[in-house]
Design a protein around this motif. Structure first.
Motif, short mmCIF file in Angstrom:
data_model
loop_
_atom_site.label_atom_id
_atom_site.label_comp_id
_atom_site.label_asym_id
_atom_site.label_seq_id
_atom_site.Cartn_x
_atom_site.Cartn_y
_atom_site.Cartn_z
N ILE A 361 0.90 -1.25 0.28
CA ILE A 361 -0.08 0.19 0.23
C ILE A 361 0.83 1.28 -0.08
CG2 ILE A 361 -1.61 1.49 1.44
CD1 ILE A 361 -3.07 -1.24 2.25
N LYS A 362 1.78 1.08 0.84
CA LYS A 362 2.80 2.33 0.90
C LYS A 362 3.61 2.40 -0.58
CE LYS A 362 1.98 3.77 4.92
NZ LYS A 362 1.31 5.15 5.26
N GLU A 363 4.08 1.32 -1.12
CA GLU A 363 4.68 1.57 -2.48
C GLU A 363 3.74 2.21 -3.40
OE1 GLU A 363 8.14 -2.07 -2.48
OE2 GLU A 363 5.97 -2.47 -3.12
N VAL A 364 2.52 1.74 -3.61
CA VAL A 364 1.70 2.23 -4.69
C VAL A 364 1.19 3.73 -4.37
CG1 VAL A 364 -0.63 1.94 -5.86
CG2 VAL A 364 0.88 -0.08 -5.36
N GLU A 365 0.81 3.91 -3.04
CA GLU A 365 0.73 5.22 -2.58
C GLU A 365 1.80 6.47 -2.79
OE1 GLU A 365 -1.26 6.11 1.52
OE2 GLU A 365 0.91 6.48 1.86
N ALA A 366 3.14 6.04 -2.60
CA ALA A 366 4.12 6.97 -3.18
C ALA A 366 4.17 6.95 -4.59
CB ALA A 366 5.56 6.32 -2.62
N PHE A 367 3.98 5.98 -5.57
CA PHE A 367 4.02 5.87 -6.99
C PHE A 367 2.95 6.88 -7.34
CE2 PHE A 367 1.69 3.94 -10.66
CZ PHE A 367 2.50 4.45 -11.68
N ILE A 368 1.62 6.86 -6.92
CA ILE A 368 0.53 7.72 -7.16
C ILE A 368 1.04 9.10 -6.90
CG2 ILE A 368 -1.88 8.34 -6.89
CD1 ILE A 368 -2.41 5.18 -6.69
N ARG A 369 1.40 9.43 -5.73
CA ARG A 369 1.76 10.74 -5.39
C ARG A 369 2.72 11.33 -6.19
NH1 ARG A 369 3.06 9.47 -0.49
NH2 ARG A 369 5.24 9.49 -0.88
N ASP A 370 3.85 10.46 -6.42
CA ASP A 370 5.00 11.14 -6.89
C ASP A 370 4.73 11.27 -8.64
OD1 ASP A 370 6.08 11.32 -4.37
OD2 ASP A 370 7.30 9.57 -4.61
N ASP A 371 4.19 10.17 -9.00
CA ASP A 371 4.41 10.36 -10.57
C ASP A 371 2.92 10.78 -11.25
OD1 ASP A 371 6.52 8.51 -9.96
OD2 ASP A 371 6.27 7.40 -11.72
N LEU A 372 1.68 10.35 -10.38
CA LEU A 372 0.64 10.70 -11.02
C LEU A 372 -0.25 11.72 -10.58
CD1 LEU A 372 -0.91 6.93 -11.37
CD2 LEU A 372 0.66 8.36 -13.17
N GLY A 373 0.01 12.00 -9.22
CA GLY A 373 -0.74 13.11 -8.57
C GLY A 373 -1.95 12.88 -8.10
N ASP A 374 -2.79 11.99 -8.94
CA ASP A 374 -4.05 11.46 -8.56
C ASP A 374 -4.27 10.35 -9.12
OD1 ASP A 374 -6.60 11.39 -7.39
OD2 ASP A 374 -7.41 13.10 -8.63
N PHE A 375 -5.10 9.41 -8.88
CA PHE A 375 -5.65 8.18 -9.50
C PHE A 375 -7.11 8.38 -9.87
CE2 PHE A 375 -6.44 4.00 -10.43
CZ PHE A 375 -5.30 3.53 -11.05
N ARG A 376 -7.31 8.72 -11.27
CA ARG A 376 -8.60 8.63 -11.81
C ARG A 376 -9.08 7.47 -12.52
NH1 ARG A 376 -9.65 13.85 -15.24
NH2 ARG A 376 -8.64 12.75 -16.68
N SER A 377 -10.29 7.10 -12.24
CA SER A 377 -10.88 5.69 -12.89
C SER A 377 -11.15 6.10 -14.05
CB SER A 377 -11.85 5.16 -12.06
OG SER A 377 -11.72 5.11 -10.68
N PHE A 378 -11.65 7.29 -14.63
CA PHE A 378 -12.00 7.40 -16.00
C PHE A 378 -11.97 9.18 -15.98
CE2 PHE A 378 -15.65 6.99 -13.01
CZ PHE A 378 -16.40 8.14 -12.98
N SER A 379 -12.26 9.41 -17.37
CA SER A 379 -12.22 10.90 -17.59
C SER A 379 -12.76 12.09 -16.61
CB SER A 379 -12.45 11.23 -19.10
OG SER A 379 -14.07 10.87 -19.18
N LEU A 380 -14.18 11.41 -16.09
CA LEU A 380 -14.88 12.40 -15.38
C LEU A 380 -14.67 12.20 -13.84
CD1 LEU A 380 -18.30 12.52 -17.65
CD2 LEU A 380 -16.22 14.07 -17.63
N ASP A 381 -13.99 11.34 -13.35
CA ASP A 381 -13.56 11.14 -12.20
C ASP A 381 -12.93 12.28 -11.58
OD1 ASP A 381 -13.19 9.88 -9.63
OD2 ASP A 381 -11.56 8.64 -10.28
N SER A 382 -12.97 12.56 -10.19
CA SER A 382 -12.31 13.69 -9.73
C SER A 382 -12.40 13.22 -8.10
CB SER A 382 -13.31 14.98 -9.96
OG SER A 382 -14.48 15.09 -9.32
N PRO A 383 -11.55 14.10 -7.51
CA PRO A 383 -11.61 14.01 -6.05
C PRO A 383 -12.91 14.10 -5.38
CG PRO A 383 -9.69 15.14 -6.64
CD PRO A 383 -10.48 14.94 -7.86
N SER A 384 -13.77 15.02 -5.78
CA SER A 384 -14.96 15.47 -5.11
C SER A 384 -16.17 14.40 -5.51
CB SER A 384 -15.73 17.02 -5.56
OG SER A 384 -15.66 16.85 -6.86
N SER A 385 -16.11 13.82 -6.63
CA SER A 385 -16.87 12.84 -7.10
C SER A 385 -16.79 11.48 -6.32
CB SER A 385 -17.00 12.61 -8.58
OG SER A 385 -15.66 12.12 -8.94
#
Length: 396
Positions: A361-385
């Protein structure tokens, strides 16, 4: 039908996991090799392609983006007319499988009173415009730039067109040219998880395979990716008719074992396969090929977890997972979502966490934070949604 010893459910899960390269067997592979060996990655403007590569070979976003820029991998319309990210060796023949969807769009324009000659003229002008842009260094053109340059050659189709998903004639022409390999749709910022595109000239060499040969190749790839699938599952993924499916299975020399169609090379390996004893934890996207290729997420839940639900949804009854799974040797052991506000992975584990689970979990968390910034499921996905689901996972 070939009979063999019946494979129990946990071993079947681990076998599918192995065929997907989630056991570490694809480490050291390139991005293109991952998509060839484990399956094309569904994109829909989400981050699944990146996690597909990271989970199987530790490939980081900068490497994947460089492969996109060099056209070693690309997002193209193929099976069922859906877009997938695939490797260069598959581009030409895979595109032939998406032409039916492009042809269907042309038929919609015909019903809206657009003559085929008008479509062909717009296609020729669009192709010439993109050829000029490529030769003079202008680069890719976005849809607005294309509309402005093409002027009256692009026709508005009014309210009736909007109802049928065709507000102008340009999208259909772009889809037609893309399906023919004459142009490419490229992400504006080079990222696979941000759905803003421009178009550039391509001129891909046509596939030497016939349509029938392309279907056989897809069937062979699909059965290799899944390690075996039912007739219904193959038809869902390929959208082949019954006759086309039977012909493709025969061409791939597939055999039926335990109710599944397998490649001959997999029959002995499957029969002798033993699931590993040690944990191997992966955090995957809900659209990962492990689940999406057969839409069989329910079979990846343990019997004791079949009644688990989040919010109002019973998880094992969903054809497509509403959240991302935490998986151990093919078994879903929890769910996760990325919480960008707190830069952490919100997770729900069905049982007590182990050291291996928390480490991954920590490894993937770091990957998303450092490489992607967020992890969207699809184009309209957003933190609020997804906040309601993040809260529910935290509460669970």
């Amino acid at each position: 039908m070939v009979q063999d010893k019946h494979m129990d459910t946990p071993t079947q899960r681990a076998w599918s996991w192995h065929k997907q390269g989630l056991d570490g067997s694809l480490e050291g592979s390139t991005s293109a090799e991952i998509f060839t060996k484990a399956g094309w990655a569904r994109s829909v403007g989400g981050a699944n392609p990146y996690l597909t590569l990271f989970s199987r070979a530790g490939i980081r976003r900068d490497v994947a983006d460089a492969d996109v820029a060099a056209v070693r991998i690309h997002e193209l319309p193929t099976a069922r007319g859906c877009t997938y990210v695939l490797g260069a060796d598959d581009f030409a023949w895979a595109l032939t499988l998406g032409r039916a969807a492009a042809d269907a769009s042309v038929k919609i324009l015909d019903k809206l009173g657009v003559d085929r000659r008008e479509i062909d003229e717009l296609a020729a002008k669009t192709l010439a415009l993109l050829q000029d842009a490529a030769s003079n260094g202008t680069g890719a053109l976005d849809p607005k730039q294309l509309r402005d340059s093409l002027g009256d050659a692009v026709r508005s189709l009014g309210e009736e067109g909007k109802k049928k998903g065709a507000s102008t004639t340009l999208p259909t022409v772009l889809g037609m040219l893309q399906a023919g390999g004459r142009i490419r749709r490229v992400p504006l910022n080079g990222r696979l998880d941000q759905q803003r595109y421009a178009y550039t000239f391509w001129g891909l060499e046509p596939a030497p395979e016939t349509t029938e040969q392309a279907r056989a190749t897809l069937m062979e790839r699909y059965l290799g990716w899944t390690g075996g699938a039912t007739l219904k599952q193959t038809q869902w993924f390929t959208a082949f008719t019954v006759a086309q499916t039977k012909a493709a299975l025969a061409a791939a020399q597939a055999v039926e074992v335990d109710g599944l169609w397998l490649l001959p090379a997999d029959t002995d390996e499957r029969e002798n396969y033993t699931a590993p004893r040690e944990e191997k934890i992966q955090l995957l996207a809900g659209t990962d090929a492990l689940f999406l290729l057969r839409r069989n997420a329910a079979s990846h839940f343990a019997q004791d977890d079949q009644d688990r639900q989040l919010l109002t949804q019973k998880l094992a009854l969903q054809a497509d997972l509403p959240d991302h799974p935490i998986v151990d040797r093919g078994l879903i052991i929890g769910l996760w979502q990325y919480d960008p506000g707190n830069k952490r992975i919100a997770h729900w584990l069905f049982n007590e966490p182990t050291t291996a689970v928390m480490h991954r979990i920590k490894e993937v968390e770091a990957f998303i934070r450092d490489d992607l910034g967020d992890f969207r499921s699809f184009s309209l996905d957003s933190p609020s949604s997804r906040q309601k689901r993040i809260d529910a996972i935290n509460a669970a």
